[in-house]
Design an enzyme around this catalytic site. Structure first.
Site, PDB file in Angstrom:
ATOM      1  N   ASP A  23       0.837  -1.207   0.000  1.00 38.78           N
ATOM      2  CA  ASP A  23       0.000   0.000   0.000  1.00 38.78           C
ATOM      3  C   ASP A  23       0.870   1.255   0.000  1.00 38.78           C
ATOM      4  OD1 ASP A  23      -2.360   1.416  -0.019  1.00 38.78           O
ATOM      5  OD2 ASP A  23      -2.619   1.352   2.157  1.00 38.78           O
ATOM      6  N   GLY A  24       0.316   2.336  -0.564  1.00 37.18           N
ATOM      7  CA  GLY A  24       0.987   3.638  -0.519  1.00 37.18           C
ATOM      8  C   GLY A  24       1.520   4.114  -1.864  1.00 37.18           C
ATOM      9  N   ARG A  79     -12.476   2.322  -7.469  1.00 33.31           N
ATOM     10  CA  ARG A  79     -11.598   3.447  -7.836  1.00 33.31           C
ATOM     11  C   ARG A  79     -12.009   4.034  -9.186  1.00 33.31           C
ATOM     12  NH1 ARG A  79      -5.607   2.537  -5.451  1.00 33.31           N
ATOM     13  NH2 ARG A  79      -6.315   1.893  -3.395  1.00 33.31           N
ATOM     14  N   ARG A  92       2.235  -4.684   6.227  1.00 34.16           N
ATOM     15  CA  ARG A  92       1.479  -3.694   5.453  1.00 34.16           C
ATOM     16  C   ARG A  92       2.304  -2.422   5.388  1.00 34.16           C
ATOM     17  NH1 ARG A  92      -4.772  -2.274   4.766  1.00 34.16           N
ATOM     18  NH2 ARG A  92      -4.506  -0.548   3.318  1.00 34.16           N
ATOM     19  N   SER A 102      -7.707  -5.468  -4.620  1.00 32.29           N
ATOM     20  CA  SER A 102      -8.753  -6.061  -3.774  1.00 32.29           C
ATOM     21  C   SER A 102     -10.095  -6.035  -4.511  1.00 32.29           C
ATOM     22  CB  SER A 102      -8.869  -5.292  -2.454  1.00 32.29           C
ATOM     23  OG  SER A 102      -9.520  -4.062  -2.654  1.00 32.29           O
ATOM     24  N   LEU A 155      10.513 -20.627  -4.833  1.00 35.62           N
ATOM     25  CA  LEU A 155       9.642 -19.672  -4.134  1.00 35.62           C
ATOM     26  C   LEU A 155       8.233 -19.813  -4.700  1.00 35.62           C
ATOM     27  CD1 LEU A 155       9.215 -17.096  -2.292  1.00 35.62           C
ATOM     28  CD2 LEU A 155       9.589 -15.752  -4.374  1.00 35.62           C
ATOM     29  N   HIS A 209       2.022   3.197  -9.090  1.00 38.46           N
ATOM     30  CA  HIS A 209       1.794   1.767  -9.372  1.00 38.46           C
ATOM     31  C   HIS A 209       2.937   1.198 -10.218  1.00 38.46           C
ATOM     32  CE1 HIS A 209      -1.979   2.265  -7.470  1.00 38.46           C
ATOM     33  NE2 HIS A 209      -2.622   2.817  -8.487  1.00 38.46           N
ATOM     34  N   TRP A 235       2.898   7.914  -2.667  1.00 42.33           N
ATOM     35  CA  TRP A 235       4.294   8.027  -3.126  1.00 42.33           C
ATOM     36  C   TRP A 235       4.340   8.952  -4.349  1.00 42.33           C
ATOM     37  CZ3 TRP A 235       6.890   7.222  -7.645  1.00 42.33           C
ATOM     38  CH2 TRP A 235       8.295   7.129  -7.572  1.00 42.33           C
ATOM     39  N   ARG A 249      -4.663  -1.797   9.069  1.00 45.21           N
ATOM     40  CA  ARG A 249      -5.859  -2.617   8.874  1.00 45.21           C
ATOM     41  C   ARG A 249      -5.573  -3.736   7.890  1.00 45.21           C
ATOM     42  NH1 ARG A 249      -7.910   2.688   7.022  1.00 45.21           N
ATOM     43  NH2 ARG A 249      -7.395   2.914   4.810  1.00 45.21           N
ATOM     44  N   ILE A 250      -6.501  -4.695   7.847  1.00 48.61           N
ATOM     45  CA  ILE A 250      -6.327  -5.911   7.035  1.00 48.61           C
ATOM     46  C   ILE A 250      -6.952  -5.732   5.648  1.00 48.61           C
ATOM     47  CG2 ILE A 250      -6.777  -8.426   6.976  1.00 48.61           C
ATOM     48  CD1 ILE A 250      -4.984  -7.737   9.293  1.00 48.61           C
ATOM     49  N   GLU A 292       1.952 -12.999  12.755  1.00 46.50           N
ATOM     50  CA  GLU A 292       2.504 -11.796  13.394  1.00 46.50           C
ATOM     51  C   GLU A 292       2.298 -10.615  12.439  1.00 46.50           C
ATOM     52  OE1 GLU A 292       3.546 -11.691  16.446  1.00 46.50           O
ATOM     53  OE2 GLU A 292       3.366 -13.858  16.709  1.00 46.50           O
TER      54      GLU A 292
HETATM   55  C1  IPE Z   1      -5.503  -2.663   0.013  1.00 52.19           C
HETATM   56  O1  IPE Z   1      -5.117  -1.340  -0.227  1.00 52.19           O
HETATM   57  C2  IPE Z   1      -5.419  -3.469  -1.223  1.00 52.19           C
HETATM   58  C3  IPE Z   1      -4.151  -3.495  -1.922  1.00 52.19           C
HETATM   59  C4  IPE Z   1      -3.003  -3.021  -1.529  1.00 52.19           C
HETATM   60  C5  IPE Z   1      -4.205  -4.123  -3.184  1.00 52.19           C
HETATM   61  P1  IPE Z   1      -6.173  -0.156  -0.274  1.00 52.19           P
HETATM   62  O2  IPE Z   1      -5.393   1.089  -0.338  1.00 52.19           O
HETATM   63  O3  IPE Z   1      -7.174  -0.398  -1.345  1.00 52.19           O
HETATM   64  O4  IPE Z   1      -6.890  -0.324   1.145  1.00 52.19           O
HETATM   65  P2  IPE Z   1      -7.849   0.665   1.938  1.00 52.19           P
HETATM   66  O5  IPE Z   1      -9.016   0.956   1.056  1.00 52.19           O
HETATM   67  O6  IPE Z   1      -7.063   1.904   2.243  1.00 52.19           O
HETATM   68  O7  IPE Z   1      -8.213  -0.084   3.176  1.00 52.19           O
HETATM   69  C1  IPE Z   2      -1.766   0.263  -3.265  1.00 52.49           C
HETATM   70  O1  IPE Z   2      -1.479   1.622  -3.301  1.00 52.49           O
HETATM   71  C2  IPE Z   2      -1.982  -0.312  -4.642  1.00 52.49           C
HETATM   72  C3  IPE Z   2      -3.363  -0.728  -4.914  1.00 52.49           C
HETATM   73  C4  IPE Z   2      -4.365  -0.720  -4.093  1.00 52.49           C
HETATM   74  C5  IPE Z   2      -3.605  -1.202  -6.259  1.00 52.49           C
HETATM   75  P1  IPE Z   2      -2.641   2.697  -3.257  1.00 52.49           P
HETATM   76  O2  IPE Z   2      -3.047   2.994  -4.660  1.00 52.49           O
HETATM   77  O3  IPE Z   2      -3.728   2.267  -2.364  1.00 52.49           O
HETATM   78  O4  IPE Z   2      -1.877   3.944  -2.655  1.00 52.49           O
HETATM   79  P2  IPE Z   2      -2.442   4.967  -1.581  1.00 52.49           P
HETATM   80  O5  IPE Z   2      -2.896   4.163  -0.393  1.00 52.49           O
HETATM   81  O6  IPE Z   2      -3.573   5.703  -2.217  1.00 52.49           O
HETATM   82  O7  IPE Z   2      -1.270   5.842  -1.278  1.00 52.49           O
HETATM   83 MG    MG Z   3      -4.089   2.519  -0.365  1.00 54.94          MG
END
Ligand code: IPE
Ligand code: IPE
Ligand code: MG
Length: 260
Positions: A28-29, A79, A192, A73, A139, A45, A33, A198-199, A211
């Site tokens: 995530d992030g 989105r 994460r 997800s 792997l 991405h 970034w 969060r999950i 863990e």
């Molecule tokens: C979770 O990230 C799914 C992936 C990294 C693919 P999101 O950025 O979509 O999660 P939320 O919506 O912030 O919980």
């Molecule tokens: C995770 O990064 C990648 C996917 C969910 C595909 P994000 O796109 O959620 O990045 P942020 O959380 O908005 O920074």
């Molecule tokens: Mg995100």
């Protein structure tokens, strides 16, 4: 220590190793970034794929056997459509570009998730990559795409029921056998990136005793050094699986194996 006759999978205690066997990551992030650099979100991405390439290398070097990453997800369809389209194209392009390298490196590739919503060309590329790498063992790389933990559990329950139509109840083993990660031990370490704690509907069933490690590092910045920090944190944990700390110490003193 004996298991006391329990049949629950959460009661069977796996062997705990210093290096986690199975690492599961929510990458995530990416968007943040890119935004920090005044770039469009999708640039994050693209960099995220590079971070994954580096992480796969680092994971192999450290002797980790299973890497499972959350790429898209079942909720990410919400989105903007341009971002979803970009992600699908990136997925297909990355697969085409990387599959031979994955194979040369002895990596077994799998995708978990509901493929029915994907373009036929993407589904075909996934199936080809899975088939090409089916005999590899160095792997196990699993990409969760259009994946949701609730979907996984419900699909497994329905499959287990279909196999036992006369059963009044099904047990944990019957469900676990039908889950999309039925080939792997449960994750030892969950990471994460991106700072959220969060999950987000990732491997709900399989994370029962994993863990959890959260880092502010944004996914495109994640690398071998960041992985080592997560592993160091994991190594400081005491995995008790319901037992007491004293039981673990006496097990270690008597040199008893720590699996049930
Ligand atoms: C979770 O990230 C799914 C992936 C990294 C693919 P999101 O950025 O979509 O999660 P939320 O919506 O912030 O919980
Ligand atoms: C995770 O990064 C990648 C996917 C969910 C595909 P994000 O796109 O959620 O990045 P942020 O959380 O908005 O920074
Ligand atoms: Mg995100």
């Amino acid at each position: 220590m004996a298991d006391g006759g329990f049949t629950s999978s959460t009661q069977s205690i796996p062997e705990v190793k210093r290096v986690p066997r199975h690492v599961a990551i929510i990458m995530d992030g990416n968007g943040r970034w890119a935004r920090k650099r005044f770039l469009p979100r999708v640039a994050g991405h693209t960099r995220g794929v590079e971070a994954l390439r580096g992480t796969i290398r680092a994971v192999i070097e450290r002797g980790i056997e299973y890497l499972t990453v959350f790429a898209f997800s079942s909720e990410n369809w919400r989105r903007p459509s341009e971002e979803v389209t970009f992600l699908m194209q990136l997925f297909i392009k990355s697969l085409q570009k990387e599959v031979s390298r994955l194979h040369e490196n002895g990596i077994r590739f799998r995708v978990i998730g509901d493929l029915s919503r994907f373009e036929p060309s993407l589904v075909q590329a996934i199936l080809n990559a899975e088939e090409l790498t089916a005999d590899n063992t160095r792997l196990h790389l699993t990409v969760a795409a259009n994946y949701g933990g609730r979907w996984d559990v419900l699909t497994a329950v329905n499959r287990a029921l279909a196999k036992n139509p006369t059963a009044h109840a099904i047990d944990e083993d019957a469900v676990a056998a039908e889950l999309s990660m039925n080939f792997a031990p449960e994750p030892d370490l969950f990471i994460r990136t991106g700072g959220e704690q969060r999950i987000s509907n990732f491997l709900l069933w399989q994370l029962a005793y994993t863990e959890l490690y959260f880092t502010e590092t944004l996914w495109p910045d994640f690398d071998g050094a960041a992985l080592d920090k997560a592993i160091a944190s994991y190594q400081e944990r005491e995995r008790r699986f319901g037992r007491t700390s004293e039981q673990l110490t006496s097990d270690a003193e008597s040199d008893a194996p720590c699996h049930a």
